[in-house]
Design an enzyme around this catalytic site. Structure first.
Site, PDB file in Angstrom:
ATOM      1  N   CYS A   1       0.876  -1.173   0.000  1.00  0.00           N
ATOM      2  CA  CYS A   1       0.000   0.000   0.000  1.00  0.00           C
ATOM      3  C   CYS A   1       0.913   1.223   0.000  1.00  0.00           C
ATOM      4  CB  CYS A   1      -0.960  -0.022   1.196  1.00  0.00           C
ATOM      5  SG  CYS A   1      -0.185   0.018   2.812  1.00  0.00           S
ATOM      6  N   ARG A   2       0.508   2.288   0.607  1.00  0.00           N
ATOM      7  CA  ARG A   2       1.361   3.477   0.648  1.00  0.00           C
ATOM      8  C   ARG A   2       2.451   3.326   1.703  1.00  0.00           C
ATOM      9  NH1 ARG A   2       1.440   7.787   3.758  1.00  0.00           N
ATOM     10  NH2 ARG A   2      -0.601   7.337   4.610  1.00  0.00           N
TER      11      ARG A   2
END
Length: 133
Positions: free
Chosen positions: A91-92
């Site tokens: 993800c981030r």
């Protein structure tokens, strides 16, 4: 009365087990360099980006599949043939990847890896990205 007590006890034990087991499952960490080697080889891997669609469209690791973490449980059919395949989740920054990992574990996915540093490190290292869907 006795059957009711036994039923409640079993229910409490099952709930406790459901809460404990996913917390103990860990995905193996895979480094940015290891992922690059996999991507350059013939090795089959599913790269799962669990960020939002907007984040994915703005930039993602090439050949990644986007299933936002909030939609993953409802979209498991898209990964139905991959239960025994290597899946690298990112993800981030890592929080959403952890949530996604637990959903996958509960649903029988066994070969899960987490990309260390996630997309933040990928971009800060100047590694290639793709845009759009």
């Amino acid at each position: 009365m006795k059957n009711s007590f036994v039923s409640k006890t079993v229910a409490v034990m099952l709930l406790a087990l459901a809460l404990i087991v996913p917390a103990q499952v860990t995905a193996k960490d895979i480094s940015q360099a290891q992922l690059q080697q996999i991507m350059q080889s013939e090795q089959q891997v599913i790269l799962l980006d669990v960020r939002t669609v907007d984040e994915f469209v703005a930039g993602h690791i090439p050949n990644a599949v986007n299933i936002p973490h909030k939609e993953l449980a409802a979209r498991l059919a898209e990964l139905s043939g991959a239960k025994n395949s290597q899946i690298v989740i990112y993800c981030r920054s890592g929080r959403r990847a952890e949530v996604a990992k637990q959903v996958l574990v509960i649903n029988g996915f066994a070969q899960l890896d987490h990309l260390t540093g996630d997309f933040n490190e990928w971009t800060s290292s100047g590694l290639p990205i793709s845009t759009g869907n």
